[in-house]
Design an enzyme around this catalytic site. Structure first.
Site, PDB file in Angstrom:
ATOM      1  N   HIS A  94       0.859  -1.194   0.000  1.00  0.00           N
ATOM      2  CA  HIS A  94       0.000   0.000   0.000  1.00  0.00           C
ATOM      3  C   HIS A  94       0.894   1.242   0.000  1.00  0.00           C
ATOM      4  O   HIS A  94       1.963   1.242   0.612  1.00  0.00           O
ATOM      5  CB  HIS A  94      -0.913  -0.018   1.239  1.00  0.00           C
ATOM      6  CG  HIS A  94      -1.971   1.041   1.166  1.00  0.00           C
ATOM      7  ND1 HIS A  94      -1.702   2.361   1.454  1.00  0.00           N
ATOM      8  CD2 HIS A  94      -3.279   0.982   0.816  1.00  0.00           C
ATOM      9  CE1 HIS A  94      -2.808   3.063   1.284  1.00  0.00           C
ATOM     10  NE2 HIS A  94      -3.779   2.260   0.893  1.00  0.00           N
ATOM     11  N   GLU A 167      -4.288   2.537  -7.161  1.00  0.00           N
ATOM     12  CA  GLU A 167      -4.678   3.691  -6.349  1.00  0.00           C
ATOM     13  C   GLU A 167      -3.713   4.846  -6.617  1.00  0.00           C
ATOM     14  O   GLU A 167      -2.600   4.850  -6.083  1.00  0.00           O
ATOM     15  CB  GLU A 167      -4.603   3.349  -4.856  1.00  0.00           C
ATOM     16  CG  GLU A 167      -5.483   2.207  -4.425  1.00  0.00           C
ATOM     17  CD  GLU A 167      -5.628   2.168  -2.903  1.00  0.00           C
ATOM     18  OE1 GLU A 167      -6.746   2.336  -2.427  1.00  0.00           O
ATOM     19  OE2 GLU A 167      -4.614   1.993  -2.213  1.00  0.00           O
TER      20      GLU A 167
HETATM   21  P1  PGA Z   1      -9.469   6.290   0.640  1.00  0.00           P
HETATM   22  O1  PGA Z   1      -8.307   5.220   0.786  1.00  0.00           O
HETATM   23  O2  PGA Z   1     -10.680   5.583   0.139  1.00  0.00           O
HETATM   24  O3  PGA Z   1      -9.651   6.841   2.013  1.00  0.00           O
HETATM   25  O4  PGA Z   1      -8.982   7.332  -0.330  1.00  0.00           O
HETATM   26  C1  PGA Z   1      -8.131   4.174  -0.120  1.00  0.00           C
HETATM   27  C2  PGA Z   1      -6.881   3.398   0.207  1.00  0.00           C
HETATM   28  O5  PGA Z   1      -5.850   4.019   0.511  1.00  0.00           O
HETATM   29  O6  PGA Z   1      -6.879   2.172   0.208  1.00  0.00           O
END
Ligand code: PGA
Length: 243
Positions: A94, A167
């Site tokens: 992540h 992401e």
């Molecule tokens: P968020 O986080 O939905 O709060 O933007 C997503 C993530 O980092 O997995």
């Protein structure tokens, strides 16, 4: 195919708040057969959350893992611990871990360790704002490299247990929180699917009840990785209801 919805509770909730939340949302999956739900509480909350989801179809995920077996690894949590609790998914790489120095070679080691233990890694990839500002070609290069390095040496037979989550770092709430568009996300999902065929690819980054359906209906988006919006029962229920 059912959409995979992964809730990443990060460090937003205490143990008691996690238990209270899971009790509120534990029937969600039965309410919507179009989704498969994975909850990723903190390490401390995993065991108690596991007790609540035991009789449901909801699966359990961890937010990270130590790839070494047992031993002198102060502060780490290993795969044996996760296995005993019934964890089936593990978030790996992540951006909030990479930010603390986790590099592609360690991410790759974690992916392989998770697969070896029969669990499913969710390999997280995504570019910082500096890269996005240079244009989509740069983004393709950056994310493509993260995917290739993260999955280096993974056997073909194991690839079917891998999930990738795209992401863009600048779109994650708390890291900038500028929303990306489904049109842009689709382009990167297409790239990831060209690199690793037939792997589900999730989208994450400020997903909420207003934009979840439009991301999910975009081509190549097989599910969502949701942080902040998954930590409030009503908002999360709204997301699931809208799918
Ligand atoms: P968020 O986080 O939905 O709060 O933007 C997503 C993530 O980092 O997995």
């Amino acid at each position: 195919m059912r959409k995979l919805i992964v809730a990443n509770w990060k460090m937003y909730l205490t143990l008691s708040q996690s238990v209270a939340l899971v009790k509120k949302i534990s029937k969600l999956e039965t309410l919507n057969p179009k989704i498969a739900l994975v909850l990723c509480p903190s390490f401390v909350a995993l065991e108690e959350v596991a007790k609540v989801v035991k009789k449901t179809k909801i699966k359990l995920g961890a937010q990270d893992v130590e790839p070494e077996r047992r031993g002198a690894y102060t502060g780490e949590v290993g795969l044996d611990d996760l296995g005993e609790i019934g964890v089936q998914y593990v978030l790996v790489g992540h951006s909030e871990r990479r930010r603390m120095g986790e590099r592609d070679d360690l991410v790759n080691k974690k992916v392989k360790a998770v697969l070896k233990d029969g669990m499913r890694p969710i390999l997280c990839v995504g570019e910082p704002l500096t890269v996005r500002r240079k244009g989509m070609e740069e983004v393709r290069g950056y994310v493509g490299m993260q995917v290739r390095r993260g999955l280096l040496g993974v056997l073909k037979k194991d690839l079917k247990r891998v999930v990738v989550a795209y992401e863009p770092i600048w779109a994650i709430s708390g890291n900038g929180g500028h929303e990306d568009t489904p049109e842009n996300a689709t382009k990167i999902h297409g790239l990831i699917k060209r690199i690793v065929k037939s792997v589900p690819v999730l989208y994450g980054g400020s997903v909420n009840s207003n934009n979840a359906a439009s991301f999910l209906s975009a081509k190549g988006i097989d599910g969502l990785l949701i942080g902040r919006a998954s930590t409030a029962a009503k908002e999360f229920e709204k997301i699931v209801a809208g799918i």
